[in-house]
Scaffold this motif. Structure first.
Motif, PDB file in Angstrom:
ATOM      1  N   ILE A  27       0.838  -1.200   0.000  1.00  0.00           N
ATOM      2  CA  ILE A  27       0.000   0.000   0.000  1.00  0.00           C
ATOM      3  C   ILE A  27       0.874   1.251   0.000  1.00  0.00           C
ATOM      4  O   ILE A  27       0.594   2.216  -0.706  1.00  0.00           O
ATOM      5  CB  ILE A  27      -0.944   0.006   1.233  1.00  0.00           C
ATOM      6  CG1 ILE A  27      -1.919  -1.182   1.170  1.00  0.00           C
ATOM      7  CG2 ILE A  27      -1.717   1.327   1.328  1.00  0.00           C
ATOM      8  CD1 ILE A  27      -2.651  -1.439   2.480  1.00  0.00           C
ATOM      9  N   THR A  28       1.958   1.226   0.757  1.00  0.00           N
ATOM     10  CA  THR A  28       2.790   2.424   0.918  1.00  0.00           C
ATOM     11  C   THR A  28       3.889   2.561  -0.132  1.00  0.00           C
ATOM     12  O   THR A  28       4.466   3.645  -0.261  1.00  0.00           O
ATOM     13  CB  THR A  28       3.443   2.459   2.314  1.00  0.00           C
ATOM     14  OG1 THR A  28       4.302   1.330   2.468  1.00  0.00           O
ATOM     15  CG2 THR A  28       2.402   2.500   3.411  1.00  0.00           C
ATOM     16  N   GLU A  29       4.178   1.501  -0.890  1.00  0.00           N
ATOM     17  CA  GLU A  29       5.352   1.553  -1.769  1.00  0.00           C
ATOM     18  C   GLU A  29       5.295   2.645  -2.825  1.00  0.00           C
ATOM     19  O   GLU A  29       6.326   3.148  -3.244  1.00  0.00           O
ATOM     20  CB  GLU A  29       5.645   0.194  -2.400  1.00  0.00           C
ATOM     21  CG  GLU A  29       4.686  -0.245  -3.463  1.00  0.00           C
ATOM     22  CD  GLU A  29       4.984  -1.659  -3.951  1.00  0.00           C
ATOM     23  OE1 GLU A  29       5.963  -2.274  -3.493  1.00  0.00           O
ATOM     24  OE2 GLU A  29       4.225  -2.144  -4.802  1.00  0.00           O
ATOM     25  N   GLY A  30       4.132   3.052  -3.254  1.00  0.00           N
ATOM     26  CA  GLY A  30       4.033   4.129  -4.235  1.00  0.00           C
ATOM     27  C   GLY A  30       3.724   5.478  -3.607  1.00  0.00           C
ATOM     28  O   GLY A  30       3.440   6.446  -4.313  1.00  0.00           O
ATOM     29  N   ALA A  31       3.777   5.538  -2.278  1.00  0.00           N
ATOM     30  CA  ALA A  31       3.394   6.776  -1.589  1.00  0.00           C
ATOM     31  C   ALA A  31       4.462   7.854  -1.737  1.00  0.00           C
ATOM     32  O   ALA A  31       5.645   7.612  -1.546  1.00  0.00           O
ATOM     33  CB  ALA A  31       3.125   6.499  -0.113  1.00  0.00           C
ATOM     34  N   THR A  32       3.997   9.040  -2.077  1.00  0.00           N
ATOM     35  CA  THR A  32       4.875  10.203  -2.181  1.00  0.00           C
ATOM     36  C   THR A  32       4.557  11.220  -1.085  1.00  0.00           C
ATOM     37  O   THR A  32       5.240  12.231  -0.972  1.00  0.00           O
ATOM     38  CB  THR A  32       4.735  10.872  -3.550  1.00  0.00           C
ATOM     39  OG1 THR A  32       3.353  11.260  -3.739  1.00  0.00           O
ATOM     40  CG2 THR A  32       5.165   9.933  -4.667  1.00  0.00           C
ATOM     41  N   ALA A  33       3.507  10.949  -0.308  1.00  0.00           N
ATOM     42  CA  ALA A  33       3.117  11.838   0.785  1.00  0.00           C
ATOM     43  C   ALA A  33       2.284  11.055   1.792  1.00  0.00           C
ATOM     44  O   ALA A  33       1.695  10.022   1.464  1.00  0.00           O
ATOM     45  CB  ALA A  33       2.315  13.023   0.266  1.00  0.00           C
ATOM     46  N   ILE A  34       2.266  11.569   3.017  1.00  0.00           N
ATOM     47  CA  ILE A  34       1.444  11.023   4.092  1.00  0.00           C
ATOM     48  C   ILE A  34       0.498  12.129   4.528  1.00  0.00           C
ATOM     49  O   ILE A  34       0.916  13.272   4.727  1.00  0.00           O
ATOM     50  CB  ILE A  34       2.317  10.570   5.289  1.00  0.00           C
ATOM     51  CG1 ILE A  34       3.298   9.485   4.857  1.00  0.00           C
ATOM     52  CG2 ILE A  34       1.442  10.101   6.448  1.00  0.00           C
ATOM     53  CD1 ILE A  34       4.346   9.147   5.914  1.00  0.00           C
TER      54      ILE A  34
ATOM     55  N   LYS B 274      -3.930  16.575  -3.871  1.00  0.00           N
ATOM     56  CA  LYS B 274      -3.953  15.469  -4.841  1.00  0.00           C
ATOM     57  C   LYS B 274      -3.419  15.928  -6.196  1.00  0.00           C
ATOM     58  O   LYS B 274      -2.685  15.196  -6.851  1.00  0.00           O
ATOM     59  CB  LYS B 274      -5.384  14.916  -5.002  1.00  0.00           C
ATOM     60  CG  LYS B 274      -5.849  14.086  -3.831  1.00  0.00           C
ATOM     61  CD  LYS B 274      -7.266  13.551  -4.035  1.00  0.00           C
ATOM     62  CE  LYS B 274      -7.267  12.369  -4.964  1.00  0.00           C
ATOM     63  NZ  LYS B 274      -8.545  11.633  -4.997  1.00  0.00           N
ATOM     64  N   ASP B 275      -3.783  17.139  -6.603  1.00  0.00           N
ATOM     65  CA  ASP B 275      -3.321  17.669  -7.887  1.00  0.00           C
ATOM     66  C   ASP B 275      -1.814  17.913  -7.910  1.00  0.00           C
ATOM     67  O   ASP B 275      -1.173  17.769  -8.951  1.00  0.00           O
ATOM     68  CB  ASP B 275      -4.035  18.986  -8.221  1.00  0.00           C
ATOM     69  CG  ASP B 275      -5.481  18.782  -8.626  1.00  0.00           C
ATOM     70  OD1 ASP B 275      -5.857  17.638  -8.974  1.00  0.00           O
ATOM     71  OD2 ASP B 275      -6.252  19.765  -8.573  1.00  0.00           O
ATOM     72  N   GLU B 276      -1.248  18.289  -6.780  1.00  0.00           N
ATOM     73  CA  GLU B 276       0.175  18.631  -6.703  1.00  0.00           C
ATOM     74  C   GLU B 276       1.096  17.424  -6.568  1.00  0.00           C
ATOM     75  O   GLU B 276       2.309  17.569  -6.696  1.00  0.00           O
ATOM     76  CB  GLU B 276       0.419  19.581  -5.522  1.00  0.00           C
ATOM     77  CG  GLU B 276      -0.194  20.949  -5.717  1.00  0.00           C
ATOM     78  CD  GLU B 276      -0.092  21.827  -4.481  1.00  0.00           C
ATOM     79  OE1 GLU B 276       0.265  21.327  -3.387  1.00  0.00           O
ATOM     80  OE2 GLU B 276      -0.392  23.024  -4.607  1.00  0.00           O
ATOM     81  N   HIS B 277       0.549  16.268  -6.291  1.00  0.00           N
ATOM     82  CA  HIS B 277       1.361  15.066  -6.085  1.00  0.00           C
ATOM     83  C   HIS B 277       1.062  14.022  -7.151  1.00  0.00           C
ATOM     84  O   HIS B 277      -0.017  13.995  -7.725  1.00  0.00           O
ATOM     85  CB  HIS B 277       1.090  14.450  -4.706  1.00  0.00           C
ATOM     86  CG  HIS B 277       1.765  15.177  -3.596  1.00  0.00           C
ATOM     87  ND1 HIS B 277       3.031  14.886  -3.174  1.00  0.00           N
ATOM     88  CD2 HIS B 277       1.338  16.205  -2.827  1.00  0.00           C
ATOM     89  CE1 HIS B 277       3.358  15.690  -2.193  1.00  0.00           C
ATOM     90  NE2 HIS B 277       2.352  16.503  -1.957  1.00  0.00           N
TER      91      HIS B 277
END
Length: 183
Positions: free
Chosen positions: A38-45, A108-111
């Motif tokens: 779930i977190t592997e593609g995360a660019t922000a929390i 969401k738009d900025e990431h």
């Protein structure tokens, strides 16, 4: 544009408050692998203020030797929703102020990639009501607690099951996306 992926530990009757009740079931390594996916593609929390104030002191001083998740939580940009100012210091954190759908849409738009949320019940309920969650990962524990803050309130929420896993400790992972709207 980023997607928002939420992960919650929840009892059979929907309780998410103080997940210390999960300790009786242990944390199966397969659950860690699922959360890792779930977190592997995360660019922000993205976190609510209360969850942030629990996570900051728990994670900020951890090293990779202490926990393999430490780099993710400590190095990833964190955004916190809450009307009150933040008390806890944690690297790479930005306070967003009170909940605003426009602010979340802009985030969401900025990431790119995934914006990851853990816990943060009040925030998650708002995001669900506003249709801003793309993935909802529920780790359902085989216990009904009978009391405590619940994920679900009185509003109807329709979801579409995407996948599921069953772990040896009795926990079930249910992965949902928003259900298609019907007229």
């Amino acid at each position: 544009m980023a997607t928002i992926a939420v992960h919650e530990f929840v009892s059979l009757d929907g309780v998410i408050e103080d997940p210390s009740w999960t300790f009786d079931y242990g944390f199966d390594p397969q659950m860690g692998e699922t959360i890792g996916r779930i977190t592997e593609g995360a660019t922000a929390i993205l976190l609510g203020r209360t969850t942030y104030e629990m996570f900051a002191p728990a994670w900020r001083d951890r090293t990779p030797e202490d926990d393999p998740g430490a780099p993710f939580f400590n190095e990833t940009p964190k955004y916190v929703v809450g009307a009150r100012p933040l008390v806890e210091e944690w690297a790479n954190t930005t306070a967003l102020g009170a909940y605003s759908t426009d602010t979340i849409r802009k985030l969401k738009d900025e990431h790119d990639g995934v914006i990851y949320i853990s816990g943060s019940g009040q925030l998650v309920r708002g995001l669900l009501a506003d249709g801003l969650i793309d993935e909802l990962h529920l780790f359902v524990y085989p216990v009904a607690l009978g009391k405590g803050e619940r994920l679900w309130r009185e509003d109807e929420t329709r979801l579409a099951l995407q996948s599921h896993d069953v772990y040896p400790n009795g926990v079930v992972h249910l992965s949902y996306a928003p259900a298609a709207k019907t007229d």
